[in-house]
Design a protein around this motif. Structure first.
Motif, PDB file in Angstrom:
ATOM      1  N   ARG A  25      -8.083  -4.416  12.490  1.00  0.00           N
ATOM      2  CA  ARG A  25      -8.971  -4.643  11.364  1.00  0.00           C
ATOM      3  C   ARG A  25      -8.560  -3.739  10.212  1.00  0.00           C
ATOM      4  O   ARG A  25      -7.935  -2.697  10.429  1.00  0.00           O
ATOM      5  N   PRO A  26      -8.910  -4.092   8.994  1.00  0.00           N
ATOM      6  CA  PRO A  26      -8.626  -3.200   7.859  1.00  0.00           C
ATOM      7  C   PRO A  26      -9.244  -1.825   8.086  1.00  0.00           C
ATOM      8  O   PRO A  26     -10.377  -1.712   8.562  1.00  0.00           O
ATOM      9  N   THR A  73       0.853  -1.197   0.000  1.00  0.00           N
ATOM     10  CA  THR A  73       0.000   0.000   0.000  1.00  0.00           C
ATOM     11  C   THR A  73       0.884   1.240   0.000  1.00  0.00           C
ATOM     12  O   THR A  73       0.952   1.969   1.004  1.00  0.00           O
TER      13      THR A  73
END
Length: 517
Positions: free
Chosen positions: A200-201, A13
Motif C-alpha cells: 500500500r502507499p 519520487t
C-alpha cells in the motif's frame, strides 16, 4: 507490465528515502544515481555481463549501492559472510571467480589475510583500506551506465554442502534488460508484493538481518523495485528493533525466530512501551519457529505473522498465513507447486502422513557452481528436486518439516554444517572420535555442541573442553564452532564406522517440541 527499476522510482519520487540505517540514508534518486555510476566504474574496470563480483562488508547503505550496481550491469554478485575467517573468504573468492571485490574498513583484518592477485578491481565502500580505491571516488569519476547497456544480473550466494565446503547457488543469466517485468528478479518482487494482501502507499520495510544472507538481500532489493523504503539494522537488538518500528511506522518486516525469542524476553511492560500498531505484514523464515514462540508473537502482534519455507536454490516454496497456522500449528504451509514425499531408500512416493524426503516439481533453473555431481544429486528420476529436508504432508496438503537429511544445524536462522567443526576437532591429538550436533536452545533454536570421545580414558575435563573450543575457534568462524563439549566413552557407530547421529541427537531432544536438525 511496468518495468521494475530504481530509475522509475527515482523519477517518480526522487526525494523519498530508499535506505535508512541509523543516521545514514539514501533517497531513491541517490541510490539510482550512485549504483548506475558504480556500474559504469565496474564496466570501465573490465567487468562484463556474466562476470563475478564479491561484496564483503557490514550492513550499510553502500552495500545496497554495490548490489544494485552489480544487478543492473548483468554481473553475478556474491555477498560474503562478514564473520568468516580469511581462509574461508579466500575459498569463496577463488571458487566464484570474482574479478572485483568491494569491502569496507571494518573488514581490514580479513582483507589483510587474502591473496587478491586474481582480483582486478578492489574498492573500499566504507572508510579506508590501504592501497584500495574508494567507491566514492569511482562514483564521482563516471557518468551513469547508459540504460541501453543495462541488463539483469543475479545473486550467487554460498551455502555449505554436506562435506562442509560451501557451494555457490548459480542461477541463470538471461541477458534480460534491467527492469524487465518478465525476468526472475521482477517476478520475485511481484510475488513478495502479494504477501499479506499486497503493498500500500506509505509502506515501510524493516530488514533486521545481515544483507549477506539470501532472504534479507533479495527481500530488500525487491522492496526497492516496488518503491518501498528499507530500514536496515547493523546488528539485531530487540529494543532498537521496536524503536525503529515505532519511529519509522514500519508496515512490513522479515525476521528469523531467534529475533522473536529476543523480543519476547523483554519484560512485558517494556514491550508495551513501543507502538507497533503500524505493522501489517510480518514474515519469518530461515529456521523452524517453536510453536509456543509463534503463538506468543501472534498474541502480541496479532494474526499478521506469516511464514514461508524456501531455499536459495528456488527449488520450491511454501507459505502459510497466521490464520492458517493457528489451524495447522507447526506447518510451514501449502506448497506453491506440486510437492511429493519420497522414501529415501526406494524412491517411491509416500502417502499423506508419512515422513520422507520432500521433493518439488517446477522451480527455477540453477546449478551448484563447480559441482555438477551435487546439482544432479538433488534431482530424481521424475525430474523432481529436493533441498534435502525430511517432512510430511497432511490430508489438506500442508507441509510439516521434521528433519534435515544432511544434519544441518540452524542456529539463530543461520545454517551451520557440522562437518567443518568435526574435521577441525578430529585433528586435535586429544580427540579419538567426535560428532557435532545441534541441541535445543531457548534463544537460538539450536546450539552447536561437540560430543567427544577423548583419546585417553578419563581425560574429559573442563580444561580439555575449553582447549577444544579454543582450537576450533582458531580455525573457523565462531558461529560454526561448538558452544559446549560433552564427553562420552563411545559414539553410536555401526561396524562399518557409520555414525548414527539421530541416536546421538535423541539424547538431547527428548521432550522438546521441535526436533528439526
Amino acid at each position: 507490465m511496468e518495468p521494475l527499476t530504481l530509475r522509475a522510482h527515482a523519477h517518480r519520487t526522487p526525494d523519498a528515502p530508499a535506505v535508512l540505517l541509523d543516521e545514514l540514508s539514501l533517497t531513491f534518486a541517490e541510490l539510482d544515481d550512485r549504483s548506475a555510476r558504480l556500474a559504469a566504474a565496474l564496466r570501465a574496470g573490465g567487468l562484463k555481463p556474466g562476470d563475478g563480483i564479491a561484496l564483503l562488508l557490514e550492513n550499510h547503505p553502500s552495500f545496497l549501492v554495490a548490489a544494485w550496481a552489480a544487478q543492473r550491469s548483468g554481473l553475478r554478485y556474491t555477498a560474503v559472510n562478514s564473520h568468516l575467517h580469511p581462509a574461508e573468504v579466500q575459498y569463496i573468492l577463488d571458487d566464484c571467480g570474482a574479478r572485483a571485490l568491494i569491502a569496507s574498513e571494518r573488514m581490514a583484518e580479513v582483507v589483510a589475510g587474502l591473496d587478491l592477485d586474481a582480483i582486478d578491481v578492489r574498492l573500499c565502500a566504507v572508510g579506508e583500506l590501504d592501497g584500495w580505491a574508494r567507491v566514492d571516488h569511482a562514483v564521482s569519476a563516471h557518468e551513469p551506465l547508459p540504460e541501453a547497456d543495462e541488463s539483469e544480473g543475479r545473486e550467487m550466494l554460498y551455502s555449505s554442502g554436506t562435506t562442509g565446503r560451501p557451494k555457490g547457488v548459480r542461477k541463470e543469466l538471461t541477458g534480460a534488460p534491467f527492469g524487465d517485468p518478465t525476468a526472475a528478479p521482477a517476478l520475485i518482487a511481484r510475488g513478495i508484493a502479494g504477501n499479506g494482501g499486497g503493498l500500500r502507499p506509505g509502506d515501510v520495510f524493516l530488514n533486521p538481518a545481515p544483507l549477506y544472507h539470501s532472504a534479507p538481500l533479495v527481500y530488500s532489493m525487491s522492496m526497492h523495485r516496488l518503491g518501498v523504503p528499507v530500514v536496515a539494522m547493523d546488528g539485531f537488538d530487540p529494543r532498537r528493533c521496536l524503536e525503529l518500528i515505532e519511529q519509522h511506522r514500519v508496515t512490513q518486516a522479515q525476521f528469523v525466530p531467534t529475533m522473536f525469542v529476543r523480543m519476547l524476553r523483554l519484560e512485558r511492560e517494556e514491550r508495551a512501551r513501543y507502538d507497533v500498531s503500524s505493522l501489517r505484514v510480518v514474515v519469518h523464515s530461515g529456521a523452524p519457529c517453536p510453536i509456543p514462540v509463534k503463538r506468543q508473537m501472534i498474541d502480541w502482534w496479532g494474526p499478521i505473522v506469516h511464514e514461508y519455507y524456501a531455499g536459495t536454490e528456488d527449488i520450491g516454496n511454501t507459505a502459510i498465513t497466521a490464520e492458517e497456522w493457528l489451524a495447522h500449528p507447526g506447518s510451514v504451509g501449502r506448497p506453491a507447486t506440486a510437492c511429493h514425499i519420497v522414501d529415501e531408500g526406494t524412491g517411491k512416493e509416500l502417502p499423506y502422513g508419512c515422513e520422507g524426503l520432500v521433493y518439488f516439481e517446477g522451480g527455477r533453473s540453477f546449478a551448484y557452481h563447480n559441482d555438477p555431481d551435487k546439482t544432479s544429486a538433488v534431482t530424481d528420476a521424475h525430474g523432481w528436486r529436493t533441498l534435502g529436508d525430511i517432512g510430511r504432508l497432511d490430508a489438506e496438503g500442508y507441509l510439516y518439516l521434521t528433519d534435515r537429511r544432511a544434519h544441518m544445524i540452524i542456529s539463530g536462522g543461520v545454517n551451520i554444517y557440522p562437518q567443518e567443526a568435526e574435521n577441525v576437532l578430529a585433528g586435535h591429538p586429544a580427540v579419538a572420535d567426535v560428532a557435532v550436533i545441534g541441541v535445543p536452545d531457548a534463544e537460538m533454536g539450536e546450539a552447536v555442541k561437540a560430543v567427544v570421545k577423548p583419546a585417553r580414558q578419563g581425560a574429559g575435563t573442563a580444561e580439555l573442553a575449553a582447549e577444544l573450543l579454543a582450537h576450533c575457534r582458531s580455525a573457523l568462524s565462531s558461529y560454526k564452532c561448538p558452544r559446549t563439549v560433552d564427553f562420552t566413552d563411545a559414539l553410536p557407530r555401526d561396524p562399518n564406522g557409520k555414525l548414527y547421529k539421530r541416536r546421538l541427537r535423541e539424547r538431547y531432544w527428548q521432550g522438546h517440541e521441535s526436533r528439526v536438525v
